[in-house]
Enzyme design. Sequence first.
Site, PDB file in Angstrom:
ATOM      1  CE  LYS A 112      -1.879   1.552   4.047  1.00 50.01           C
ATOM      2  NZ  LYS A 112      -1.534   2.968   4.225  1.00 50.01           N
ATOM      3  CG  ASN A 113       2.471   2.652   3.526  1.00 42.00           C
ATOM      4  OD1 ASN A 113       1.286   2.926   3.321  1.00 42.00           O
ATOM      5  ND2 ASN A 113       2.973   2.501   4.745  1.00 42.00           N
ATOM      6  CB  CYS A 135      -4.874   5.975  10.501  1.00 40.08           C
ATOM      7  SG  CYS A 135      -5.495   4.400   9.940  1.00 40.08           S
ATOM      8  NE  ARG A 174      -0.335   9.967  10.076  1.00 36.67           N
ATOM      9  CZ  ARG A 174      -0.678   8.919   9.347  1.00 36.67           C
ATOM     10  NH1 ARG A 174      -1.896   8.476   9.363  1.00 36.67           N
ATOM     11  NH2 ARG A 174       0.207   8.300   8.591  1.00 36.67           N
ATOM     12  CG  ASP A 176       2.452   1.450   9.419  1.00 37.42           C
ATOM     13  OD1 ASP A 176       2.041   2.294  10.226  1.00 37.42           O
ATOM     14  OD2 ASP A 176       2.669   1.714   8.218  1.00 37.42           O
ATOM     15  NE  ARG A 221      -7.351   4.166   5.459  1.00 39.20           N
ATOM     16  CZ  ARG A 221      -6.404   4.512   6.321  1.00 39.20           C
ATOM     17  NH1 ARG A 221      -6.680   4.622   7.587  1.00 39.20           N
ATOM     18  NH2 ARG A 221      -5.182   4.770   5.921  1.00 39.20           N
TER      19      ARG A 221
HETATM   20  C1  UD1 Z   1       4.159   6.790   6.381  1.00 36.51           C
HETATM   21  C2  UD1 Z   1       3.286   5.587   6.131  1.00 36.51           C
HETATM   22  C3  UD1 Z   1       2.645   5.116   7.429  1.00 36.51           C
HETATM   23  C4  UD1 Z   1       3.727   4.849   8.473  1.00 36.51           C
HETATM   24  C5  UD1 Z   1       4.666   6.039   8.619  1.00 36.51           C
HETATM   25  C6  UD1 Z   1       5.857   5.769   9.511  1.00 36.51           C
HETATM   26  C7  UD1 Z   1       2.553   5.930   3.859  1.00 36.51           C
HETATM   27  C8  UD1 Z   1       1.414   6.187   2.948  1.00 36.51           C
HETATM   28  N1  UD1 Z   1       2.263   5.947   5.171  1.00 36.51           N
HETATM   29  O1  UD1 Z   1       3.299   7.801   6.914  1.00 36.51           O
HETATM   30  O2  UD1 Z   1       1.915   3.925   7.156  1.00 36.51           O
HETATM   31  O3  UD1 Z   1       3.111   4.609   9.719  1.00 36.51           O
HETATM   32  O4  UD1 Z   1       5.171   6.425   7.321  1.00 36.51           O
HETATM   33  O5  UD1 Z   1       6.569   4.686   9.051  1.00 36.51           O
HETATM   34  O6  UD1 Z   1       3.649   5.661   3.431  1.00 36.51           O
HETATM   35  N2  UD1 Z   1       6.146  14.376  10.973  1.00 36.51           N
HETATM   36  C9  UD1 Z   1       6.254  15.709  11.285  1.00 36.51           C
HETATM   37  N3  UD1 Z   1       6.137  16.629  10.290  1.00 36.51           N
HETATM   38  C10 UD1 Z   1       5.924  16.262   8.985  1.00 36.51           C
HETATM   39  C11 UD1 Z   1       5.816  14.902   8.683  1.00 36.51           C
HETATM   40  C12 UD1 Z   1       5.923  13.972   9.694  1.00 36.51           C
HETATM   41  O7  UD1 Z   1       6.457  16.079  12.446  1.00 36.51           O
HETATM   42  O8  UD1 Z   1       5.843  17.140   8.126  1.00 36.51           O
HETATM   43  C13 UD1 Z   1       6.249  13.365  12.054  1.00 36.51           C
HETATM   44  C14 UD1 Z   1       4.944  12.604  12.244  1.00 36.51           C
HETATM   45  O9  UD1 Z   1       4.058  13.287  13.082  1.00 36.51           O
HETATM   46  C15 UD1 Z   1       5.434  11.312  12.838  1.00 36.51           C
HETATM   47  C16 UD1 Z   1       6.786  11.101  12.165  1.00 36.51           C
HETATM   48  O10 UD1 Z   1       7.164  12.365  11.640  1.00 36.51           O
HETATM   49  O11 UD1 Z   1       5.659  11.479  14.211  1.00 36.51           O
HETATM   50  C17 UD1 Z   1       6.762  10.072  11.058  1.00 36.51           C
HETATM   51  O12 UD1 Z   1       5.844  10.434  10.083  1.00 36.51           O
HETATM   52  P1  UD1 Z   1       6.064  10.095   8.543  1.00 36.51           P
HETATM   53  O13 UD1 Z   1       7.293   9.280   8.363  1.00 36.51           O
HETATM   54  O14 UD1 Z   1       5.949  11.363   7.774  1.00 36.51           O
HETATM   55  O15 UD1 Z   1       4.802   9.207   8.240  1.00 36.51           O
HETATM   56  P2  UD1 Z   1       3.798   9.302   7.010  1.00 36.51           P
HETATM   57  O16 UD1 Z   1       4.552   9.625   5.773  1.00 36.51           O
HETATM   58  O17 UD1 Z   1       2.620  10.096   7.380  1.00 36.51           O
END
Ligand code: UD1
Length: 418
Positions: free
Chosen positions: A22-23, A116, A121, A305, A397
């Site tokens: 998915k990711n 989710c 986030r 995850d 999902r």
């Molecule tokens: C992706 C995955 C999700 C997985 C996560 C961590 C996809 C579609 N989703 O989510 O399934 O759980 O990686 O492996 O690939 N953060 C910030 N600022 C930002 C972005 C992130 O502070 O601009 C923080 C988030 O709050 C979180 C951490 O960074 O604490 C990790 O988030 P991130 O790696 O960005 O996860 P996603 O890309 O949302």
Amino acid sequence: MEKYIIDGGVKLKGKIRAQSAKNAVLPLLAASILTDEQVKIRNMPVINDVENMLRILSEVGCKIKRQKDCAVIDSSNAVSHEIPARLTKELRSSVFMLGSVLTRFHRAKISYPGGCDIGLRPIDLHLAGLKRLGVKIVEKDGYIHCEADRLIGGEILLDFPSVGATENIVLAAVRAEGITVIRNAAKEPEIIDLQNFLNAMGAKIRGAGGGTIVVEGVRRLHGVEYTPIGDRIEAGTYLIATATCGGEIEVQGVFPENIAALLHKLRENGCKIHIKNDKIYLTSDGNLKSVNLVETMPFPGFPTDMQAQYAALCCTARGSTLIVENLFETRYRYAAELKKMGADITVRDRSALIRGVERLHGACVTAGDLRGGAALVIACLKAEGRSNVMDISHIDRGYADFEGKLKRLGAKIRRVKG
Ligand code: UD1
């Protein structure tokens, strides 16, 4: 509304082939608008997140054709730089559209993404990275308006190796003028897959999987046919289910090194694991011992995850396990549901202490998010008696034919309305 009815206490036995990740698929779909030519993605998982992403693409003007398990995306007539708010709310990954829409139209309008409910986030790292490439960003009335007459390569150091921010910056940099260097980039396997996909379209990207990614902007990208990598989280879920219930499973289609952190823990729990090429064989007597500590970390650490599903395993393992969730703030909502089944869990902030109990009993529980929902199903498969899992749309999902695959392993699970 649909629910699962599960009769627990059955050992699992059989083979599973992982769906495409998915990711990996979601950012590839976003990337498909970076060319006017056709993009064909094979082995598409039938899951709601993918369907929503295809809907977003079609609303910005792409033609989508489904051929068996492939999706063919033709974005030659894509016209809109606006990502519909209705769909953005459904799907966190809609945020990837920002980088690719900017590359394609030099402007983008998007509302804050949903997905989710597992924590704050924020997307500040995405936006800071895009600004370094020359994007002007104005946040107004709940929308993010981005504009860049020219995208220009730059040096970006991420404060945290965010998966989404890394992918979004790559998507905005791929056709930018000059070279972009992303330091402290996320190292997840799905980022390597995005690099491979874009390079197959004519991009010049190197370094994915390591901490520094270098993107040399190219003028144009061409069409591609591509098969994404297998879903390590899906594969891990079936491995954990079999470890918990006892039984034997062969999982095919994921690189074992992509789930090494989980396999390491499962061995410590007492499972026998054997690897041959891309096949993972696991045997468990269902009578596991606890490992002391599991902390979620960016790749190659233990994936957030897989935290909830692994917690379900810990509920009946001998001894106590301390789980520390380092990525998302509210990823223990499933704990209250597991307690209804007799689990002994204490949650404080980002930690959960799970004391193994002899047995779980069937109950009516409600899925609150995707992986938490999968965790409840695993616990119900282990529990004595009958359980109901409500709100399974969360599970839809991310898992294609979840109950079908579990049934083929011998589980007593069925989907019913109401
Ligand atoms: C992706 C995955 C999700 C997985 C996560 C961590 C996809 C579609 N989703 O989510 O399934 O759980 O990686 O492996 O690939 N953060 C910030 N600022 C930002 C972005 C992130 O502070 O601009 C923080 C988030 O709050 C979180 C951490 O960074 O604490 C990790 O988030 P991130 O790696 O960005 O996860 P996603 O890309 O949302």
